[in-house]
Design a protein around this motif. Sequence first.
Motif, PDB file in Angstrom:
ATOM      1  N   ALA A 175       0.834  -1.195   0.000  1.00  0.00           N
ATOM      2  CA  ALA A 175       0.000   0.000   0.000  1.00  0.00           C
ATOM      3  C   ALA A 175       0.868   1.243   0.000  1.00  0.00           C
ATOM      4  O   ALA A 175       1.922   1.294   0.646  1.00  0.00           O
ATOM      5  CB  ALA A 175      -0.925  -0.007   1.212  1.00  0.00           C
ATOM      6  N   ALA A 176       0.442   2.262  -0.740  1.00  0.00           N
ATOM      7  CA  ALA A 176       1.192   3.516  -0.796  1.00  0.00           C
ATOM      8  C   ALA A 176       1.315   4.110   0.600  1.00  0.00           C
ATOM      9  O   ALA A 176       0.339   4.207   1.342  1.00  0.00           O
ATOM     10  CB  ALA A 176       0.486   4.502  -1.723  1.00  0.00           C
ATOM     11  N   GLY A 177       2.540   4.488   0.965  1.00  0.00           N
ATOM     12  CA  GLY A 177       2.787   5.100   2.257  1.00  0.00           C
ATOM     13  C   GLY A 177       2.836   4.141   3.421  1.00  0.00           C
ATOM     14  O   GLY A 177       2.963   4.564   4.575  1.00  0.00           O
ATOM     15  N   SER A 178       2.769   2.832   3.160  1.00  0.00           N
ATOM     16  CA  SER A 178       2.721   1.837   4.231  1.00  0.00           C
ATOM     17  C   SER A 178       4.119   1.375   4.615  1.00  0.00           C
ATOM     18  O   SER A 178       5.089   1.579   3.884  1.00  0.00           O
ATOM     19  CB  SER A 178       1.901   0.620   3.782  1.00  0.00           C
ATOM     20  N   PRO A 179       4.242   0.688   5.771  1.00  0.00           N
ATOM     21  CA  PRO A 179       5.529   0.084   6.117  1.00  0.00           C
ATOM     22  C   PRO A 179       6.015  -0.909   5.058  1.00  0.00           C
ATOM     23  O   PRO A 179       7.217  -1.049   4.855  1.00  0.00           O
ATOM     24  CB  PRO A 179       5.241  -0.617   7.443  1.00  0.00           C
ATOM     25  N   GLY A 180       5.098  -1.575   4.372  1.00  0.00           N
ATOM     26  CA  GLY A 180       5.490  -2.512   3.321  1.00  0.00           C
ATOM     27  C   GLY A 180       6.200  -1.836   2.177  1.00  0.00           C
ATOM     28  O   GLY A 180       7.105  -2.417   1.559  1.00  0.00           O
ATOM     29  N   GLU A 181       5.813  -0.593   1.887  1.00  0.00           N
ATOM     30  CA  GLU A 181       6.484   0.162   0.837  1.00  0.00           C
ATOM     31  C   GLU A 181       7.941   0.428   1.220  1.00  0.00           C
ATOM     32  O   GLU A 181       8.860   0.192   0.428  1.00  0.00           O
ATOM     33  CB  GLU A 181       5.732   1.478   0.630  1.00  0.00           C
ATOM     34  N   ALA A 182       8.151   0.894   2.439  1.00  0.00           N
ATOM     35  CA  ALA A 182       9.516   1.168   2.895  1.00  0.00           C
ATOM     36  C   ALA A 182      10.341  -0.118   2.964  1.00  0.00           C
ATOM     37  O   ALA A 182      11.524  -0.133   2.592  1.00  0.00           O
ATOM     38  CB  ALA A 182       9.471   1.843   4.268  1.00  0.00           C
ATOM     39  N   PHE A 183       9.733  -1.217   3.411  1.00  0.00           N
ATOM     40  CA  PHE A 183      10.428  -2.502   3.495  1.00  0.00           C
ATOM     41  C   PHE A 183      10.877  -2.950   2.100  1.00  0.00           C
ATOM     42  O   PHE A 183      12.024  -3.391   1.911  1.00  0.00           O
ATOM     43  CB  PHE A 183       9.504  -3.547   4.121  1.00  0.00           C
ATOM     44  N   SER A 184       9.973  -2.835   1.129  1.00  0.00           N
ATOM     45  CA  SER A 184      10.301  -3.268  -0.239  1.00  0.00           C
ATOM     46  C   SER A 184      11.475  -2.475  -0.794  1.00  0.00           C
ATOM     47  O   SER A 184      12.411  -3.042  -1.367  1.00  0.00           O
ATOM     48  CB  SER A 184       9.066  -3.104  -1.141  1.00  0.00           C
TER      49      SER A 184
END
Length: 333
Positions: free
Chosen positions: A127-136
């Motif tokens: 999701a945009a702006g999510s922790p998953g974005e930063a992790f990726s």
Amino acid sequence: MSPSAHVTPLQRVSDTEAAAWHQVVAASTAHDLPGVPAPSPGQIHAQLTQPALGSRRLTWLATAADGAPVGVAGLRLFTSPGQQHLAELELHVDPAHRRLRTGSLLLSAVLAACRAERRRSLVATAAAGSPGEAFSERHGFRRALTLDHLMLRLDELDVTELLRIADAEHPGYRLTSWTGTVPDGLADAFAAAKNAMNDMPVGDLDYGSVAWDADRVRAMAKVVADRGDTLLTTAAVHDDGTMGGYTEIVLPGSSGPRAQQYDTAVVPAHRGHGLGLWVKAAMTRRLRAEHPGVVEIETDNADDNVHMLAVNHRLGFRSYRRTHEYQLDVPAA
């Protein structure tokens, strides 16, 4: 800092392991996507235990020192010709156990499996702006595609406009609908129309392509039915017997109020006649008549899929969140 989690590959997923998986996914979704319903326990169980179409699945569970589930990873290995280079990642970590290397440990196991399975591309969604974005991004994934998620509230429809679109004449075409598996007389035409999805805008994503035939469309319907969901299809058929376009909706087996849009496609030779708008309007009318418990439809479109975004906005869909598709070129060992 607490000790690192222990990562275990799952073989035949048990009911207890499926429940643990759901616990992690529900916690992760509630934290990262407030307002977005998490998959139900039944949906998670079916995802982990039922065969998928054109792919097979590997799964891992991360547990804390006390045995509590803290993270999960699933790897979908595509098996169809044209996609055998590809794998797709799903990874969740319970928010209470993040920044303890759980996600990194799970990703390491996934990458080792990708190398063992000779997969050169790994795709993931965040999701945009999510922790998953930063992790990726921290782990070397590159952003390849942005998706707009849209919602149509059926109780806010302009019904007069919907019926006008659905009832409009399209000379040379007729509408037909079915539930579940395509009727035998339409199977070949439907498979040919399915191949129109191969030119769908996918940004820079290396997603490959899939060749559809009658057996594959029947197998797809069986996969949906076996996991307890209902597949609805509405199509525009030309007088010459070819299928000009179609749209698919899936109703979750949990009988929730939200339907999920699957494919909508118009075959190149039949474009320019408004068939995409027509079949989607007819499907929406069908949902209102046959499934009054459904109150909203969720769909997503690539942000450069200008035509389908225009169709959806014309019907009353409104954007409510965005996700990014990431891709990693799997490094050698």
